[in-house]
Design an enzyme around this catalytic site. Structure first.
Site, PDB file in Angstrom:
ATOM      1  N   TRP A 203       0.866  -1.182   0.000  1.00 57.06           N
ATOM      2  CA  TRP A 203       0.000   0.000   0.000  1.00 57.06           C
ATOM      3  C   TRP A 203       0.898   1.225   0.000  1.00 57.06           C
ATOM      4  O   TRP A 203       1.657   1.456   0.940  1.00 57.06           O
ATOM      5  CB  TRP A 203      -0.890   0.007   1.245  1.00 57.06           C
ATOM      6  CG  TRP A 203      -1.736   1.239   1.364  1.00 57.06           C
ATOM      7  CD1 TRP A 203      -1.391   2.415   1.977  1.00 57.06           C
ATOM      8  CD2 TRP A 203      -3.061   1.425   0.865  1.00 57.06           C
ATOM      9  NE1 TRP A 203      -2.411   3.328   1.881  1.00 57.06           N
ATOM     10  CE2 TRP A 203      -3.448   2.746   1.200  1.00 57.06           C
ATOM     11  CE3 TRP A 203      -3.945   0.613   0.161  1.00 57.06           C
ATOM     12  CZ2 TRP A 203      -4.694   3.259   0.866  1.00 57.06           C
ATOM     13  CZ3 TRP A 203      -5.181   1.132  -0.164  1.00 57.06           C
ATOM     14  CH2 TRP A 203      -5.556   2.439   0.180  1.00 57.06           C
TER      15      TRP A 203
ATOM     16  N   ASP B 153       9.435   1.816   0.557  1.00 61.30           N
ATOM     17  CA  ASP B 153       8.430   2.625   1.238  1.00 61.30           C
ATOM     18  C   ASP B 153       8.431   2.206   2.701  1.00 61.30           C
ATOM     19  O   ASP B 153       7.885   1.178   3.077  1.00 61.30           O
ATOM     20  CB  ASP B 153       7.058   2.385   0.595  1.00 61.30           C
ATOM     21  CG  ASP B 153       5.937   3.143   1.287  1.00 61.30           C
ATOM     22  OD1 ASP B 153       6.196   3.777   2.331  1.00 61.30           O
ATOM     23  OD2 ASP B 153       4.794   3.088   0.805  1.00 61.30           O
TER      24      ASP B 153
ATOM     25  N   GLU C 135       7.226  -2.283   0.171  1.00 59.47           N
ATOM     26  CA  GLU C 135       7.335  -2.160   1.620  1.00 59.47           C
ATOM     27  C   GLU C 135       8.251  -3.281   2.100  1.00 59.47           C
ATOM     28  O   GLU C 135       8.020  -4.452   1.773  1.00 59.47           O
ATOM     29  CB  GLU C 135       5.969  -2.334   2.284  1.00 59.47           C
ATOM     30  CG  GLU C 135       4.969  -1.241   2.001  1.00 59.47           C
ATOM     31  CD  GLU C 135       3.629  -1.559   2.654  1.00 59.47           C
ATOM     32  OE1 GLU C 135       3.387  -1.054   3.759  1.00 59.47           O
ATOM     33  OE2 GLU C 135       2.842  -2.327   2.061  1.00 59.47           O
TER      34      GLU C 135
END
Length: 458
Positions: A136, A241, A208
């Site tokens: 995300w 991220d 991520e």
């Protein structure tokens, strides 16, 4: 606590519903690990707000930093650089993995990832971006296209040149190959498919380091070193991220530091601002120079604002002063032990995973088949909130029913004990209620606030 007259109106009358956790009572106050709503109910917050209040809600150091900024500067013309921005950039340069060094400070994770992707495109001359499944990265144009945790339907075409790489989820393998031990077949299959589709104009792989919204997936040892090598073969940059993994959440300054893998570009947000909107893009001298020479621009109304930068400095200072990296590891182990003990008593807990104070609990109907137990997850989440514990659950058919637990780094042993007690009670009660419903031929009631189980995933 007596409700004020204006609170008797339904607050939805004047608010656009945005699809996240919408608690049916107005929240009046937040302090440390707790919230208080308009009825006076005290709620243990095991999501750190929206994963942002890492040092606890309304930490005195954060409050003092805001007051300091009120006496100096809150906002400036975007072409001016306040001293707090310079100091924060210097502080970040001291703790990020080398050769990362230069920062751009913005407001949200979406912004920082948009800027990172723009920089990757300029630096490489390509436009194709590969994102890990389950990740995300935000809700704006480019980053929503490479966010695969949810919320993709109904908005039309995404960014051209977007591809997905199956996530290394050994508990629920996306390529139906592994079970409990990922051998990176997902990476090989994903990259082979990408190569077959690529136009050759390659820019970046964004990921991520621990996939949070997609079910708290911790990739196997060596995964990101191998992914970086694959990116190099294709002339692509690697973007980490670290919105949810930086600044102590995993017990380290950054996941990249723990992994020993330096990305080409790192984005940070959530955990840097202590509850204030603050995000950053951090890269090397070489990439910054190349982007600048090619006309990089990310000139927003609140780029390099003084107030959030002042707060960011206070967050970093608090982490050091209160030894919160060490505390995250200690309390993370304590939380994991509590969850493992619950697993021995609840067959519906199929897996407990994570690092530091980011933990995932996957609910199943059967540990062998691993069929997700979405109904139990939704009902138990609602019951936990009624009992005074706020947690975040993901209900996605392809990724199971997973609680994401991320309390502030300041959480105490007593707070964890209370959470385990509530969690245990709620699970026991909801299992009993569902069993009674099956015996009587009725269906267990839908949670009073059903949307809450479809939690905001960022």
């Amino acid at each position: 606590m007596t409700r004020r007259v204006d609170e008797t109106k339904d607050f939805r009358e004047h608010l656009i519903r945005y699809g996240g956790d919408v608690y049916p009572e107005i929240v009046e106050k937040a302090q440390g690990c707790y919230l208080w709503d308009a009825t006076g109910k005290k709620i243990l917050d095991f999501t750190s707000g929206q994963m942002c209040a890492t040092v606890g809600h309304n930490h005195p150091n954060i409050v003092a930093a805001i007051r300091k900024s009120c006496d100096t500067a809150l906002h400036l013309f975007s072409g001016m650089i306040p001293r707090s921005v310079v100091l924060l950039a210097e502080a970040l340069a001291k703790i990020v993995p080398k050769p990362l060094k230069k920062s751009l400070l913005v407001n949200t994770g979406s912004e920082s990832n948009e800027a990172a992707i723009k920089m990757a495109k300029l630096a490489t001359g390509g436009f194709e971006v590969v994102g890990l499944g389950g990740s995300w990265h935000g809700v704006t144009g480019s980053v929503s296209s490479v966010s695969f945790a949810s919320d993709r339907r109904g908005y039309g075409p995404g960014m051209p040149g977007t591809f997905v790489l199956p996530e290394p989820n050994a508990y629920r393998c996306p390529v139906k190959h592994c079970r409990d031990a990922c051998d990176r077949t997902c990476m090989k299959v994903g990259l082979d498919l990408y190569d077959a589709q690529s136009s050759g104009s390659r820019a970046a792989i964004i990921a991520e380091p621990v996939i949070s919204a997609g079910g708290v997936i911790v990739p196997p040892a060596g995964y990101f070193e191998a992914l970086r090598q694959e990116a190099r073969k294709r002339g692509m940059l690697v973007i980490f991220d670290e919105a949810q993994t930086a600044f102590g959440r995993l017990g380290h300054w950054f996941a990249a530091s723990y992994l020993g893998v330096a990305p080409d570009i790192m984005t940070v947000s959530k955990t840097l601002g202590g509850g204030i909107p603050l995000a950053g893009v951090i890269t090397s001298d070489e990439i910054e120079e190349k982007c600048h020479a090619r006309g990089f621009s990310f000139y927003t109304s609140h780029v390099s604002d003084p107030l959030p930068a002042t707060v960011g400095l206070a967050v970093l200072e608090t982490i050091v002063q209160e030894r919160l990296l060490e505390r995250s590891r200690e309390m993370g182990d304590y939380l994991a032990a509590g969850l493992d003990e619950l697993k021995t008593r609840h067959e519906e807990i199929g897996d407990v995973r994570g690092m530091g104070l980011l933990r995932g609990i996957e609910l199943v109907k059967d540990r062998e088949t691993r069929e997700p137990n979405h109904e139990l997850g939704a009902l138990t989440t609602e019951r936990c909130l009624e009992l005074g514990l706020s947690m975040n659950i993901r209900r996605r058919p392809e990724r199971g029913s997973v609680w994401r637990i991320a309390p502030p780094l300041t959480v105490a042993h007593a707070d964890v004990d209370l959470a385990m007690t509530i969690f245990d009670q709620a699970l026991t009660e909801m299992k009993s209620s569902m069993a009674a419903g099956r015996r009587s031929g009725t269906i267990a009631p839908e949670p009073a606030n059903a949307n809450r189980s479809q939690a905001s995933v960022s």
